[in-house]
Design a protein around this motif. Sequence first.
Motif, PDB file in Angstrom:
ATOM      1  N   ARG A  15      49.373  13.411   7.624  1.00  0.00           N
ATOM      2  CA  ARG A  15      48.726  15.041   7.536  1.00  0.00           C
ATOM      3  C   ARG A  15      47.811  15.291   6.408  1.00  0.00           C
ATOM      4  NH1 ARG A  15      51.315  20.685   6.353  1.00  0.00           N
ATOM      5  NH2 ARG A  15      50.228  21.913   7.650  1.00  0.00           N
ATOM      6  N   ASN A  16      48.107  14.861   5.469  1.00  0.00           N
ATOM      7  CA  ASN A  16      47.149  15.018   4.163  1.00  0.00           C
ATOM      8  C   ASN A  16      45.707  14.257   4.511  1.00  0.00           C
ATOM      9  OD1 ASN A  16      46.269  15.699   1.500  1.00  0.00           O
ATOM     10  ND2 ASN A  16      46.502  13.588   0.880  1.00  0.00           N
ATOM     11  N   LEU A  17      45.781  13.051   5.275  1.00  0.00           N
ATOM     12  CA  LEU A  17      44.607  12.551   5.632  1.00  0.00           C
ATOM     13  C   LEU A  17      43.792  13.410   6.594  1.00  0.00           C
ATOM     14  CD1 LEU A  17      45.627   8.700   6.111  1.00  0.00           C
ATOM     15  CD2 LEU A  17      44.610   9.899   3.744  1.00  0.00           C
ATOM     16  N   GLU A  18      44.647  13.905   7.444  1.00  0.00           N
ATOM     17  CA  GLU A  18      43.821  15.033   8.564  1.00  0.00           C
ATOM     18  C   GLU A  18      43.192  15.941   7.858  1.00  0.00           C
ATOM     19  OE1 GLU A  18      47.235  13.577  11.878  1.00  0.00           O
ATOM     20  OE2 GLU A  18      46.862  15.705  11.303  1.00  0.00           O
ATOM     21  N   GLN A  19      44.186  16.655   6.853  1.00  0.00           N
ATOM     22  CA  GLN A  19      43.528  17.817   6.232  1.00  0.00           C
ATOM     23  C   GLN A  19      42.186  17.592   5.415  1.00  0.00           C
ATOM     24  OE1 GLN A  19      47.460  19.451   4.668  1.00  0.00           O
ATOM     25  NE2 GLN A  19      47.633  20.930   6.209  1.00  0.00           N
ATOM     26  N   LEU A  20      42.273  16.470   4.936  1.00  0.00           N
ATOM     27  CA  LEU A  20      41.051  16.096   3.825  1.00  0.00           C
ATOM     28  C   LEU A  20      39.897  15.654   4.961  1.00  0.00           C
ATOM     29  CD1 LEU A  20      43.004  14.166   1.014  1.00  0.00           C
ATOM     30  CD2 LEU A  20      41.916  16.649   0.998  1.00  0.00           C
ATOM     31  N   ASN A  21      40.153  15.583   6.004  1.00  0.00           N
ATOM     32  CA  ASN A  21      39.218  14.910   7.078  1.00  0.00           C
ATOM     33  C   ASN A  21      38.651  13.681   6.656  1.00  0.00           C
ATOM     34  OD1 ASN A  21      37.602  14.912   9.437  1.00  0.00           O
ATOM     35  ND2 ASN A  21      35.826  15.750   8.185  1.00  0.00           N
ATOM     36  N   LEU A  22      39.567  12.731   6.201  1.00  0.00           N
ATOM     37  CA  LEU A  22      39.248  11.663   5.630  1.00  0.00           C
ATOM     38  C   LEU A  22      39.126  10.537   6.720  1.00  0.00           C
ATOM     39  CD1 LEU A  22      38.477   9.772   3.167  1.00  0.00           C
ATOM     40  CD2 LEU A  22      41.092   9.574   2.708  1.00  0.00           C
ATOM     41  N   MET A  23      39.556  10.688   7.952  1.00  0.00           N
ATOM     42  CA  MET A  23      39.804   9.701   8.883  1.00  0.00           C
ATOM     43  C   MET A  23      38.533   9.888   9.945  1.00  0.00           C
ATOM     44  SD  MET A  23      43.606   8.815  10.053  1.00  0.00           S
ATOM     45  CE  MET A  23      44.007  10.484  10.278  1.00  0.00           C
ATOM     46  N   ALA A  24      38.118   9.019  10.392  1.00  0.00           N
ATOM     47  CA  ALA A  24      36.981   9.157  11.442  1.00  0.00           C
ATOM     48  C   ALA A  24      37.488   9.327  12.825  1.00  0.00           C
ATOM     49  CB  ALA A  24      36.297   7.683  11.799  1.00  0.00           C
ATOM     50  N   GLU A  25      36.925  10.098  13.646  1.00  0.00           N
ATOM     51  CA  GLU A  25      36.930  10.306  14.952  1.00  0.00           C
ATOM     52  C   GLU A  25      37.455   9.081  15.631  1.00  0.00           C
ATOM     53  OE1 GLU A  25      37.944  12.099  18.314  1.00  0.00           O
ATOM     54  OE2 GLU A  25      37.055  13.386  16.666  1.00  0.00           O
ATOM     55  N   ASN A  26      38.337   8.850  16.390  1.00  0.00           N
ATOM     56  CA  ASN A  26      39.058   7.525  17.186  1.00  0.00           C
ATOM     57  C   ASN A  26      39.460   6.547  15.996  1.00  0.00           C
ATOM     58  OD1 ASN A  26      38.534   8.665  19.387  1.00  0.00           O
ATOM     59  ND2 ASN A  26      36.385   7.782  19.749  1.00  0.00           N
ATOM     60  N   ALA A  27      39.674   7.183  14.967  1.00  0.00           N
ATOM     61  CA  ALA A  27      40.606   6.108  14.110  1.00  0.00           C
ATOM     62  C   ALA A  27      41.908   5.677  14.524  1.00  0.00           C
ATOM     63  CB  ALA A  27      40.785   6.731  12.537  1.00  0.00           C
ATOM     64  N   VAL A  28      42.579   4.611  13.806  1.00  0.00           N
ATOM     65  CA  VAL A  28      43.863   4.250  14.398  1.00  0.00           C
ATOM     66  C   VAL A  28      44.647   4.121  13.038  1.00  0.00           C
ATOM     67  CG1 VAL A  28      43.144   1.682  14.050  1.00  0.00           C
ATOM     68  CG2 VAL A  28      45.088   2.301  15.827  1.00  0.00           C
ATOM     69  N   VAL A  29      46.074   4.322  13.337  1.00  0.00           N
ATOM     70  CA  VAL A  29      47.210   4.394  12.299  1.00  0.00           C
ATOM     71  C   VAL A  29      48.046   3.448  12.709  1.00  0.00           C
ATOM     72  CG1 VAL A  29      48.574   5.824  11.006  1.00  0.00           C
ATOM     73  CG2 VAL A  29      46.585   6.767  11.771  1.00  0.00           C
ATOM     74  N   ILE A  30      48.474   2.420  11.764  1.00  0.00           N
ATOM     75  CA  ILE A  30      49.529   1.621  11.982  1.00  0.00           C
ATOM     76  C   ILE A  30      50.711   1.975  10.866  1.00  0.00           C
ATOM     77  CG2 ILE A  30      50.299  -0.801  12.199  1.00  0.00           C
ATOM     78  CD1 ILE A  30      47.596  -1.511  12.367  1.00  0.00           C
ATOM     79  N   ALA A  31      52.060   1.998  11.321  1.00  0.00           N
ATOM     80  CA  ALA A  31      52.973   2.189  10.417  1.00  0.00           C
ATOM     81  C   ALA A  31      53.934   1.331  10.447  1.00  0.00           C
ATOM     82  CB  ALA A  31      53.577   3.748  10.578  1.00  0.00           C
ATOM     83  N   ASP A  32      54.666   0.907   9.477  1.00  0.00           N
ATOM     84  CA  ASP A  32      55.587  -0.383   9.462  1.00  0.00           C
ATOM     85  C   ASP A  32      56.844   0.160   8.944  1.00  0.00           C
ATOM     86  OD1 ASP A  32      56.617  -2.717   9.692  1.00  0.00           O
ATOM     87  OD2 ASP A  32      55.986  -3.539   7.683  1.00  0.00           O
ATOM     88  N   ASN A  33      57.979  -0.508   9.305  1.00  0.00           N
ATOM     89  CA  ASN A  33      59.373  -0.221   9.036  1.00  0.00           C
ATOM     90  C   ASN A  33      59.689   1.227   9.698  1.00  0.00           C
ATOM     91  OD1 ASN A  33      58.271  -1.718   5.956  1.00  0.00           O
ATOM     92  ND2 ASN A  33      59.867  -2.895   7.285  1.00  0.00           N
ATOM     93  N   VAL A  34      59.194   1.490  10.679  1.00  0.00           N
ATOM     94  CA  VAL A  34      59.474   2.767  11.425  1.00  0.00           C
ATOM     95  C   VAL A  34      60.821   2.889  11.764  1.00  0.00           C
ATOM     96  CG1 VAL A  34      59.045   4.273  13.314  1.00  0.00           C
ATOM     97  CG2 VAL A  34      57.140   3.101  11.681  1.00  0.00           C
ATOM     98  N   LEU A  35      61.770   1.730  12.326  1.00  0.00           N
ATOM     99  CA  LEU A  35      63.132   1.794  12.578  1.00  0.00           C
ATOM    100  C   LEU A  35      63.955   1.711  11.401  1.00  0.00           C
ATOM    101  CD1 LEU A  35      65.337   2.096  14.614  1.00  0.00           C
ATOM    102  CD2 LEU A  35      65.148  -0.426  15.173  1.00  0.00           C
TER     103      LEU A  35
END
Length: 361
Positions: free
Chosen positions: A179-199
């Motif tokens: 959410r911090n990345l979103e609020q800072l507008n750091l990600m490009a339009e159509n960026a992709v986010v991968i997260a590990d160890n989610v389970l």
Amino acid sequence: LEAEVQPAEILDITIRRRPNCQSRYEDFHYKEASVLETVVREATAGDVKSVHAAIENVGLKEVWLKIAGGEKACVIDNVIAKQKPKLILEFGTYVGYTSTRMALQVDAWNGRVVTMEMDPVNATIARNHVEMAGLSHAVTVQLGHSDDAVQMVLEKFGPGSVDMVFMDQRGTAFHDDLRNLEQLNLMAENAVVIADNVLKPGAPYHVWRISTLPHYATDIIDLREFGSAPVEDWMTVSWVHKGPSYGQLPAEVRQLNELARESDRFRLKAMATSMKDLVGDPLDEFAKKFTEEFIELGIRTSMYVRTDIIDGCAVSRLVRLAPGESPPVWAGEDPRDEIQGGQWRGVLGGVFAGEAAGYGG
């Protein structure tokens, strides 16, 4: 002087056994130090694949390492092949295995990886691996807390510059950091986010947020922990489409709070020993509870990674699940029993949810 130097075998045994609290460095970083020693001894300078093979061998044959190899690397490779990111931001460098794997691929189109690490010893070890791999021009290891490091990335590269994010820090912080990345507008339009160890250890707030806010198209991928096939885990792949919900909070679900507390407890236990040592109860009971809670909320895995042993190599590929279908139960075979480092490859192919929804690069 030469007579005073111990044989490599003696040094090897000394560095790999867990010290009896001789120092904080030795007590908390004995595994990571052994990885660096192995890379220096066995890898070839400038040959990134030999660096990866040396790190993988430690994780497959000696001690569990928190690296995204094997089936997890298959997921990352597929995303990079489709997205072709020019700038990747990684949360949690550890020993630099994933950052150099990603950099090897994006270097083909002059891409870069900025990876953030709070632990100064891990950051130093990772920088040595990056240099050994010949990728210092493509990887920046940024020491410090992510709040500060993200600001430095914003200042250097500007708004909308990050095409891909890989999250491998504390799972219960994923949602806040994203959410911090979103609020800072750091990600490009159509960026992709991968997260590990989610389970395991778990990222319940993150799963809820990326699965319910409409600016994400998400796949939850069931797979096996590298170096410990009995350990089931999830990775998430979320394609971003900026909209009204971007930077916002999801609806509150109170039952996620207890899952988050348990996730943090298991993470601390894994740091003190290893995830491999937590196989079975109570970790499996927690994972079952985690899965069932999200199924009740209408959220379940959408893909899994299948691995076969072919001509002495482990070959992994993505497989999409039918609606309501559960991933296969582990059959009891562990690829690490049959292969060495450098003998695991991923097959490129399969369609992610973001592509089907028209997101992506």
